[in-house]
Design a protein around this motif. Sequence first.
Motif, short mmCIF file in Angstrom:
data_model
loop_
_atom_site.label_atom_id
_atom_site.label_comp_id
_atom_site.label_asym_id
_atom_site.label_seq_id
_atom_site.Cartn_x
_atom_site.Cartn_y
_atom_site.Cartn_z
N THR A 1 -44.46 1.40 -40.28
CA THR A 1 -45.93 1.29 -40.22
C THR A 1 -46.55 2.36 -39.31
O THR A 1 -47.64 2.17 -38.78
N TYR A 2 -45.88 3.46 -39.17
CA TYR A 2 -46.31 4.47 -38.19
C TYR A 2 -47.75 4.95 -38.39
O TYR A 2 -48.50 5.09 -37.43
N ASN A 3 -48.13 5.21 -39.63
CA ASN A 3 -49.49 5.74 -39.84
C ASN A 3 -50.56 4.74 -39.40
O ASN A 3 -51.58 5.11 -38.82
N ARG A 4 -50.30 3.47 -39.67
CA ARG A 4 -51.28 2.45 -39.27
C ARG A 4 -51.27 2.26 -37.75
O ARG A 4 -52.30 1.95 -37.15
N ILE A 5 -50.13 2.46 -37.13
CA ILE A 5 -50.06 2.37 -35.66
C ILE A 5 -50.88 3.51 -35.04
O ILE A 5 -51.65 3.30 -34.10
N VAL A 6 -50.74 4.71 -35.59
CA VAL A 6 -51.53 5.85 -35.08
C VAL A 6 -53.02 5.54 -35.25
O VAL A 6 -53.83 5.76 -34.34
N THR B 1 -41.03 -14.08 -24.27
CA THR B 1 -40.20 -13.54 -25.35
C THR B 1 -40.90 -12.44 -26.13
O THR B 1 -40.42 -12.02 -27.19
N GLY B 2 -42.06 -11.98 -25.62
CA GLY B 2 -42.74 -10.87 -26.31
C GLY B 2 -41.90 -9.62 -26.32
O GLY B 2 -41.81 -8.92 -27.33
N ALA B 3 -41.27 -9.31 -25.20
CA ALA B 3 -40.37 -8.14 -25.15
C ALA B 3 -39.13 -8.46 -25.97
O ALA B 3 -38.50 -9.49 -25.77
N LYS B 4 -38.81 -7.57 -26.90
CA LYS B 4 -37.72 -7.84 -27.85
C LYS B 4 -36.47 -7.01 -27.54
O LYS B 4 -36.56 -5.92 -26.97
N TYR B 5 -35.34 -7.56 -27.99
CA TYR B 5 -34.08 -6.81 -27.91
C TYR B 5 -33.87 -6.06 -29.22
O TYR B 5 -33.87 -6.66 -30.30
N GLY B 6 -33.74 -4.75 -29.10
CA GLY B 6 -33.45 -3.95 -30.30
C GLY B 6 -32.10 -3.29 -30.17
O GLY B 6 -31.10 -3.74 -30.71
N CYS B 7 -32.06 -2.21 -29.39
CA CYS B 7 -30.83 -1.44 -29.27
C CYS B 7 -30.07 -1.74 -27.97
O CYS B 7 -28.87 -1.56 -27.89
N GLY B 8 -30.82 -2.15 -26.94
CA GLY B 8 -30.18 -2.39 -25.64
C GLY B 8 -29.79 -1.12 -24.91
O GLY B 8 -29.11 -1.17 -23.89
N GLU B 9 -30.22 0.02 -25.42
CA GLU B 9 -29.81 1.31 -24.83
C GLU B 9 -30.99 2.23 -24.52
O GLU B 9 -30.81 3.43 -24.36
N MET C 1 -48.90 -3.63 -38.42
CA MET C 1 -47.61 -4.31 -38.28
C MET C 1 -47.20 -4.90 -39.62
O MET C 1 -48.05 -5.17 -40.47
N GLN C 2 -45.90 -5.08 -39.75
CA GLN C 2 -45.40 -5.76 -40.95
C GLN C 2 -44.60 -6.98 -40.49
O GLN C 2 -45.12 -8.07 -40.45
N CYS C 3 -43.34 -6.79 -40.07
CA CYS C 3 -42.60 -7.95 -39.55
C CYS C 3 -43.04 -8.28 -38.13
O CYS C 3 -42.87 -9.40 -37.68
N GLY C 4 -43.56 -7.30 -37.40
CA GLY C 4 -44.06 -7.53 -36.05
C GLY C 4 -43.04 -7.38 -34.93
O GLY C 4 -43.38 -7.51 -33.76
N ILE D 1 -47.47 -1.87 -28.67
CA ILE D 1 -48.76 -2.10 -28.01
C ILE D 1 -48.69 -1.66 -26.54
O ILE D 1 -49.58 -0.97 -26.04
N LEU D 2 -47.61 -2.02 -25.86
CA LEU D 2 -47.53 -1.66 -24.44
C LEU D 2 -47.33 -0.16 -24.25
O LEU D 2 -47.88 0.44 -23.32
N GLN D 3 -46.59 0.47 -25.16
CA GLN D 3 -46.46 1.93 -25.10
C GLN D 3 -47.85 2.57 -25.30
O GLN D 3 -48.21 3.53 -24.63
N SER D 4 -48.63 2.01 -26.22
CA SER D 4 -49.98 2.53 -26.50
C SER D 4 -50.90 2.35 -25.30
O SER D 4 -51.68 3.25 -24.97
N VAL D 5 -50.81 1.18 -24.65
CA VAL D 5 -51.65 0.94 -23.47
C VAL D 5 -51.31 1.97 -22.40
O VAL D 5 -52.20 2.55 -21.75
N SER D 6 -50.02 2.22 -22.23
CA SER D 6 -49.58 3.20 -21.24
C SER D 6 -50.14 4.58 -21.56
O SER D 6 -50.63 5.30 -20.68
N LEU D 7 -50.09 4.95 -22.84
CA LEU D 7 -50.63 6.25 -23.26
C LEU D 7 -52.12 6.35 -22.94
O LEU D 7 -52.58 7.36 -22.36
N LEU D 8 -52.88 5.32 -23.32
CA LEU D 8 -54.33 5.41 -23.17
C LEU D 8 -54.76 5.34 -21.71
O LEU D 8 -55.84 5.83 -21.37
N ARG D 9 -53.93 4.77 -20.85
CA ARG D 9 -54.24 4.81 -19.42
C ARG D 9 -54.07 6.23 -18.89
O ARG D 9 -54.82 6.70 -18.05
#
Length: 160
Positions: A135-140, A31-39, A94-97, A104-112
Motif C-alpha cells: 500500500t505504499y502509494n496510499r501511505i505516501v 500490542t500496537g507495536a508488531k513483531y515482523g523480522c526481529g532484526e 492500509m490493507q491487512c493493517g 504511522i509512528l515512522q510518519s509522525v517522526s518524519l513530520l516532526r
Amino acid sequence: MDLLVNGRTSHVQTDPERPLLWVLRNELGLTGAKYGCGEGQCGACTVLIDGVAHRSCITPVGSMAGKEITTVEGLADGAHLHPVQQAFIDSDAMQCGYCTPGMILQSVSLLRKKPSPSEAEIRQYMDGNICRCGTYNRIVAAIQKAAHAITADAKGERHA
Ligand code: FES
Ligand code: FES
C-alpha cells in the motif's frame, strides 16, 4: 525499572537486555507495536523514543531509563486522532493493517523533523518500513495529507 510509556510510568522487573517490543506487548499489554523480522529490518515494531522513530525489537529495555516512549496507543488526544492516524484512515492507507502502527509512528517522526517533506523525502524516510500488502502509494498520499493538515493547523494557530 520505571518505564515512561504514553505519559504513564510503569514499573517492570525484567532482564535489561530484553527487547523493548516484548516488554511493551507482554508486560504492558500494548500490542500496537508488531513483531515482523526481529532484526530491525521491517519497521513493524516502530515506536517513538523521545519523539524519534526507533525499532523496538532491537532496543534493549534497559536503555530506556529517563526516556519517553510513545506507541500507537498513545498518539490520539482523547477522542481526537492524531492527524497522521486520521490521514491514514482518510487515504485508506492500509490493507491487512499489520504494518500500520509502525508506518504511522515512522510518519509522525518524519513530520516532526520535516513538516513539509517532498514525495522523494517521504519515500526515503519510509524506506525501511515494509508493507507486504503493497500500500505504499496510499501511505505516501496519507503522509502528504497529514503534512497539509498539520501545517494548516500551525498556521491557524499562529494567526489566531
Ligand atoms: S520487527 Fe522490528 S524491525 Fe522488524
Ligand atoms: S497493510 Fe498489510 S502489511 Fe501493510
